[in-house]
Design an enzyme around this catalytic site. Sequence first.
Site, PDB file in Angstrom:
ATOM      1  N   ASP A 196      -8.345   1.616   1.510  1.00 26.34           N
ATOM      2  CA  ASP A 196      -7.986   2.608   2.529  1.00 26.34           C
ATOM      3  C   ASP A 196      -8.826   3.879   2.567  1.00 26.34           C
ATOM      4  O   ASP A 196      -8.740   4.631   3.531  1.00 26.34           O
ATOM      5  CB  ASP A 196      -6.498   2.984   2.389  1.00 26.34           C
ATOM      6  N   HIS A 234       0.869  -1.185   0.000  1.00 27.46           N
ATOM      7  CA  HIS A 234       0.000   0.000   0.000  1.00 27.46           C
ATOM      8  C   HIS A 234       0.902   1.231   0.000  1.00 27.46           C
ATOM      9  O   HIS A 234       1.622   1.502   0.960  1.00 27.46           O
ATOM     10  CB  HIS A 234      -0.900  -0.008   1.236  1.00 27.46           C
ATOM     11  N   HIS A 261      -6.479   9.501  -1.275  1.00 29.29           N
ATOM     12  CA  HIS A 261      -7.277   9.496  -0.041  1.00 29.29           C
ATOM     13  C   HIS A 261      -6.556  10.114   1.164  1.00 29.29           C
ATOM     14  O   HIS A 261      -7.152  10.197   2.241  1.00 29.29           O
ATOM     15  CB  HIS A 261      -7.744   8.068   0.283  1.00 29.29           C
ATOM     16  N   ASP A 281       1.017   5.163  -0.366  1.00 29.30           N
ATOM     17  CA  ASP A 281       0.287   6.430  -0.362  1.00 29.30           C
ATOM     18  C   ASP A 281       0.980   7.456  -1.249  1.00 29.30           C
ATOM     19  O   ASP A 281       2.167   7.736  -1.066  1.00 29.30           O
ATOM     20  CB  ASP A 281       0.184   6.977   1.065  1.00 29.30           C
TER      21      ASP A 281
END
Length: 1035
Positions: free
Chosen positions: A169, A32, A438, A34
Amino acid sequence: MRPLFLLLLLLSLLSRADGRGELRAFVVAHSHMDVGWVYTVQESMHAYAANVYSSVVEELMKGKQRKFIAVEQEFFRLWWDAVATDKYKQQPLSGSTKLTLRKSFHSPKFGSEVHQLLQEGRLEFVIGGQVMHDEAVTLIDDQILQLTEGHGFLYETFGIRPQFSWHVDPFGASSTTPTLFALAGFNAHLVSRIDYDLKADMQKNKKLQFVWQGSPSLSERQEIFTHVMDQYSYCTPSQLPFSNRSGFYWNGIAVFPDPPKDGVYPNMSLPVTDTNIHLYAQTMVANIKERAAWFRTSDVLWPWGCDKQFFNASVQFSNMDLLLDYINKHSDEFGVAVQYATVGDYFQAVYSRNLTWEIRDSQDFLPYSTEPFQAWTGFYTSRSTLKGIARRASSLLYAGESFFTRYVRKHPASSICKCQALKQLQSLRWAVSEVQHHDGITGTESPKVKDMYMNNLMYGMFNVKKLMASIIFDMNNAKNNGEVYSSIYSKDSAIPGVPDVDQYVVVYNPLAWNITTFVMVSVSHLAMGVYDELGRSVPAQVQSSVESHSAYDLYILVEISGLSYRKYSVKPLNGKQSAFIGRSVKYKRKDITHADQQSQQLLPVVNNCYQVLFDQNTNLMHSITERETNQTVKLTQQFLEYHVNGDVMKGPISDNYLFAPNASAVPVSKAVGLEVVSGNLMTEIRQYFYSNVTSQDYIYAVYTRLYTVPEGYDGKLLCHRIEQEYSIGPLELNREAVLRTSTNLNTRQLLYTDSNGYQIQKRPFKAYMNNTVARNYYPMVQSAYIEDDTTRLMLLAERAHGVSGQGNGQVEVMLHRRLWNNLQWDLNYNLTLNDSSVVRPVIWLILGTKAVTNILYRTSGLALEHRPVVMFGALSGDKPKLPRQRQQNSVHGLPVTVPPNLHLQTLSIPGWRYSSDHTEQVDSIRMGKQKQGDADFGRVLLRIKHLYEVGEDPVLSQPVMVNLKSLLKGLGSVMAVEERSLTGTWDVNTLKRWKWKTAQYPSKRFSNSTETSENGIVTVHPKEIRTFFVYFQGQ
């Protein structure tokens, strides 16, 4: 014994037929990553992200059984461009754990390896957008943009089209997203973060999987199978009963700013050895079995990874290989088989079970709470300035795309370099896509990451303004000594005073409707004249500026066709043709705590649609009368602040994400000042809110504008809105500022809010044991309203806010937050939201019957979102044009106009070089014959959206037939039209999505739901978004 054996065998076969039986775990390796949050994109690339792709590709090539999913395209594209194809950085990766970014740079062989892994299905792109977009505060247009950006790259480069989502997420799940992914051709959707108590209930009842019909109007035509992750979410359960280190993270935790030179990272899991492999296997199998009990089939999704993982894929896979082999060798003992898998493998297995699934309607999963006092509703408002700039940038991009497209079509041999122009647009496409992450537009990032987003947005906006100014120059054949300054919604700077050169204001209407509206520019003189291209006087009003004592605000009434521009000259002068002058009357500041309630003195402000009364005892709004029906609604507005706790030892805290008020909101001002500036075209009511009667400075202000449109102009939209602009801040620490509008409407505490600017959600007030205020906050991306049986009060916004209906007849909007707390996690990552800015959001109010507001609010919302782009400066050597010249010069040809229930959502030149014939595209990639060189300027991307739901309005909810050739004749002669999937990568005639069995539709089949266009004529049904490639003659 034999009958018992047969019975057991029969039971075993029956259980397998229903999807149970031996458990099969799908181990999905992922990282994951970001695109922002705590560290900038550049910092992340250096510390770990580039290493993820370099080492994963290397390791996948070593083991045919290994698989991996890649998600965010921004990181992958940066790696692909800067690392994978760099011929001069050919140092290969060793199998050791010693890994730094510099060693991860690799030879061009990565290119062929990635192609091979994709063809073999061992590397799978899921979602495929630039980012994993937020679902609460993003606009559907921007979600589509970022998805299209990523998909275009993947299809052009690899010929692949993502078919599954992995929305693990985002903080809550919107019902717009399943429709978005269905329209993009996806077969299944995956989410994770939903309310903790709802997830527990769904988990217990095996209801985490369902078919989601996200749009009430599109319903089963664009439904999608949806999987909600269980309580362990997307990270591998890290607790090992036999070790004090976390488990299954053999590469440890990424280190910033530089990877450790010795390759030893913090918290590396115990390597798998002969002595601990059985313990590892027991731990993994126990977790697989726990999860299996929450789902209907024996297929278990087992995510392997977490944030910032697989930067050393060698140590990851070498350990997991041993563990999976061991479990499979002892599968009879464990009752579990395990395999490396992609998300597609898992969904294919569940699909093949042929079960019948429940249908979920269009209700979303917002708001989201993780605990009773952890309502993730603060981020709906966090970093309001960033939210505003992100939307302004999106709106400018929308205008720039159509402006450039029309220019290229009408001036194929122009003096502007098209490739450079496309790069200017692409810089803003990238920036607007990036901030949809996000932890971007949500305001949940660290200050340096916020600065990264802002810098990228401002750079992209500067490029597009420069491009639009260049086009204006070229179209006007201006001499090089002219200058054009572009301004988004004006407020950037005043028109400079240059002697002997006329000052021009060029105004572009990016909407495909005719508009009548006001634009505002700052000027340095009070006596001004405004003239159109024929030298005729244009209605305008000039008055003292809200923001500056040395400047004036000039409001110009503009009337512009769809996708066209007009040019106005602005001259300082004295005389009868000068603009109307707004006269100011200042009223005494009033102490609202001791107002005389007995003798009300009401001050009326009136236009053709409304009468707004202000109470002169308080200087506050008193009521609004809708003049056509003579319906009066009592309406007062008040600023309040929620005081929140910043000490974790004293109770729940508010932060970037969470809203945790410790009491009811408190009024912030005891005194209100009032100034009314009135003229022939506009009245502006300026209210200033002071903490007490003697305070020098105000903390809050509201500027309310009502417009009066002269005869001969279409003033329907302009007349029916009450424009409000607010000034809030700087706030004190641990304050959350709201504007509460209280009416005498009997709303029964029912609120309606939009879902990503696409559809409306019903929000009944819910009582909870704890945290009721915060858990009744919802995102307002573009609109919200309250109503009683006859009358509706609509709020339209140009940025996202949190909104709530805390009392009957009330709607409150959170406008700003400033927070600090001592939670160590927040302090470590600098996520405390100490935002000391002044914010200037705008909200338009519309009051009227439901029927009238239904007609007005869709078009008004878009008029607010896509206000005209104003460019001003000096163009020397221009003379007033004759009528025919004006028509050709002010408009790039014929206007583009769609019916009032449609919206031209996209008109752009994407520049992709891929073939729209899939077989041809795949063959050319396989043979290494992809089109190289310049972008393709011959393909125009067009999207048309129906604005209304089925049954919402007797006329506007009807399907609309559109002749695309006729619509686009202002751009040239349409030669061919191809209908495509939402992001352009599928021909809709070949798109066959999986159809999952439901009680409503018991047969399983493929879904192909679009009526394709014949001869450029299409019928657009309620809420449809139709996507086309358009080709013109002479290309």
